[in-house]
Write an enzyme that holds these catalytic residues in place. Structure first.
Site, PDB file in Angstrom:
ATOM      1  CD1 TRP A  21      -3.551   0.979   0.678  1.00 34.86           C
ATOM      2  CD2 TRP A  21      -1.736   1.925   1.042  1.00 34.86           C
ATOM      3  NE1 TRP A  21      -3.879   2.783   0.890  1.00 34.86           N
ATOM      4  CE2 TRP A  21      -2.994   3.458   1.193  1.00 34.86           C
ATOM      5  CE3 TRP A  21      -1.154   3.243   2.082  1.00 34.86           C
ATOM      6  CZ2 TRP A  21      -3.424   3.960   1.384  1.00 34.86           C
ATOM      7  CZ3 TRP A  21      -1.105   4.948   2.084  1.00 34.86           C
ATOM      8  CH2 TRP A  21      -2.192   5.270   2.254  1.00 34.86           C
TER       9      TRP A  21
ATOM     10  CE1 TYR B 136      -1.692   8.612  -0.728  1.00 35.21           C
ATOM     11  CE2 TYR B 136       0.027   8.650   0.345  1.00 35.21           C
ATOM     12  CZ  TYR B 136      -0.917   8.857   0.324  1.00 35.21           C
ATOM     13  OH  TYR B 136      -1.851  10.718   0.066  1.00 35.21           O
TER      14      TYR B 136
ATOM     15  CG  ASP C 114      -7.218   2.650   0.392  1.00 33.61           C
ATOM     16  OD1 ASP C 114      -6.722   2.983   1.318  1.00 33.61           O
ATOM     17  OD2 ASP C 114      -8.181   2.676   0.799  1.00 33.61           O
TER      18      ASP C 114
END
Length: 479
Positions: free
Chosen positions: A418, A422, A438
């Site tokens: 994640w 990102y 997410d």
């Protein structure tokens, strides 16, 4: 690039969607223009098409004084492409050739100078020096028109090696001397403010800048950034010093006011401000694909021209990504604000509540990690991340290979998929990132009546390539 007949139809229609995608040279006048130039449409036999302003200049055309083709949005192609050409174009836009030369550009790309030159000439019609020279001319024009700096200082601030080269380039590109350019700006009523550079940053419409401002406001770190009404204000850490940028969206452009400690940083500052607001995006291409999806279509209609908020510094974004792990956005802001207050560099001239520059990776790497206000596991992750950034074993500049950067991020203990993706989306301006695990995506899928299990979400997101980052922003907008 589109075939020439399609390009000419865009010129006939004065279609602003293609500004920055290609340029036209008019043999009967010797000038080059953007496709939407408001002047009379030239005859087809007098038109030549070019992929970059530098290519048009190399062919002997000078810039149109009416449509200012050197001030168009950049081509969205360079953000989409992950190959050496896309990486090189992003680095040149950031001023790498001006600072480090072609050798520095080639070194960052991992190719020889000859390979880089040949590849760029084949793909965009101009080598790195010519591309950088075209950019220098635009930087010089901006400084001439918006500052009171002496002409000799502007020449070197824009990246020229000599006054003669500066004068020759300005006359070649604009058919005016530097003094004449400055004089015309004054006659048009443009005034200079001491210590600032004011300019308009072009973009393609539509644009949902309210969404960008709301996104940035929610995450604004005290001391380094703020959203004041319709203005985003933040500090900049640039190659030659610090600065403060104020960005205010207008109809057709973003008004930028830059306060720079060193005018040589103008090129880099502009490139980074453009990334923050995703100004080189092609919103119609994005909206056409995502708008055809049954689930996302209504969201696209509600928020056309969605942009992916970027960042002015990849290292900063990576640090903030770690600070935000397993805590709320508000908590992450608070911790980041403490790091800024304790380790950030105070600005010589604060603006509003912007008082510091974000602490450099080398500064944070030298701090005892046990003093960081976070759990011990995250302390170790932050220390390891900043150490690798400071040593250069992990690089997050605009021209880095995105796949390689993601792999190196995942090698840092405590950084998972994640966080890595990102950072890839916002720091490396990758338009095709999705986060199926997410929590916000899970809730958004439920709102949209879609499967929320990560594997099913990932499969569904394949339909949204190559614009999955924009699909992610649309999904978040439902929360």
């Amino acid at each position: 690039m589109l075939d020439e007949e399609a390009c000419y139809r865009a010129v006939q229609g004065r279609d602003a969607r293609f500004d920055g995608v290609f340029y036209i040279g008019v043999t009967s006048t010797g000038i080059y223009c953007r496709p939407s130039c408001p002047a009379m449409t030239p005859k087809r036999q007098n038109v030549r098409f070019y992929r970059t302003a530098a290519e048009a200049q190399t062919a002997g055309f000078r810039a149109c004084r009416r449509c200012r083709p050197d001030a168009t949005p950049g081509s969205a192609e360079w953000n989409v492409r992950a190959d050496v050409v896309g990486r090189a174009m992003r680095l040149i836009a950031d001023g790498v050739v001006d600072r480090d030369g072609v050798a520095g550009l080639a070194g960052r790309l991992g190719y020889s100078e000859r390979q880089v030159h040949r590849t760029l000439v084949e793909e965009v019609g101009a080598g790195p020096l010519r591309l950088a020279r075209s950019q220098r001319a635009h930087t010089a024009r901006t400084l001439l028109e918006t500052t009171e700096l002496p002409v000799t200082e502007i020449a070197f601030a824009a990246g020229f090696a000599s006054i003669r080269q500066f004068n020759d380039t300005i006359r070649e590109v604009y058919a005016l001397t530097p003094s004449e350019l400055r004089g015309k700006a004054r006659r048009r009523g443009r005034t200079a403010t001491a210590g600032t550079v004011e300019l308009r940053l072009a973009y393609r419409q539509p644009a949902d800048f309210r969404g960008v401002l709301d996104f940035l406001a929610l995450r604004a770190v005290p001391g380094i950034e703020e959203v004041d009404g319709d203005t985003y204000r933040r500090s900049l850490t640039l190659p030659h010093g610090t600065g403060v940028a104020e960005l205010t969206p207008r109809d057709g452009w973003v008004q930028a006011t830059l306060r720079l400690a060193d005018p040589r940083d103008l090129t880099a500052a502009v490139a980074r401000c453009r990334r923050v607001f995703d100004l080189d995006a092609d919103p119609r291409a994005v909206d056409d694909l995502l708008g055809a999806d049954p689930a996302l279509g209504p969201l696209v209609v509600a928020r056309p021209g969605t942009r992916v908020p970027g960042t002015v510094d990849g290292d900063e974004l990576a640090v903030r990504g770690v600070l935000g792990q397993q805590v709320s956005v508000a908590a992450a802001r608070t911790v980041a604000g403490r790091l800024v207050a304790e380790h950030g560099k105070p600005l010589d001239a604060p603006v509003g509540t912007v008082t510091h520059a974000f602490p450099a990776a080398a500064v944070l790497a030298a701090v005892d990690p046990s003093t960081f206000p976070m759990p011990s596991s995250r302390q170790r992750t932050l220390h390891e991340l900043t150490t690798r950034l400071a040593e250069g074993t992990l690089c997050l500049d605009p021209g880095v290979d995105r796949d390689e950067a993601e792999r190196r991020l995942l090698d840092v203990p405590g950084i998972g998929p994640w966080t890595a993706r990102y950072v890839r989306m916002r720091a490396l301006a990758d338009p095709d990132v999705f986060l199926p695990t997410d929590l916000g995506v899970k809730h958004a899928m439920a709102v949209l009546g879609l499967p929320s299990e990560p594997r099913a979400v990932a499969e569904l997101a394949e339909n949204w390539r190559p614009w999955r980052s924009y699909a992610l922003l649309h999904a978040w907008s439902t929360l």
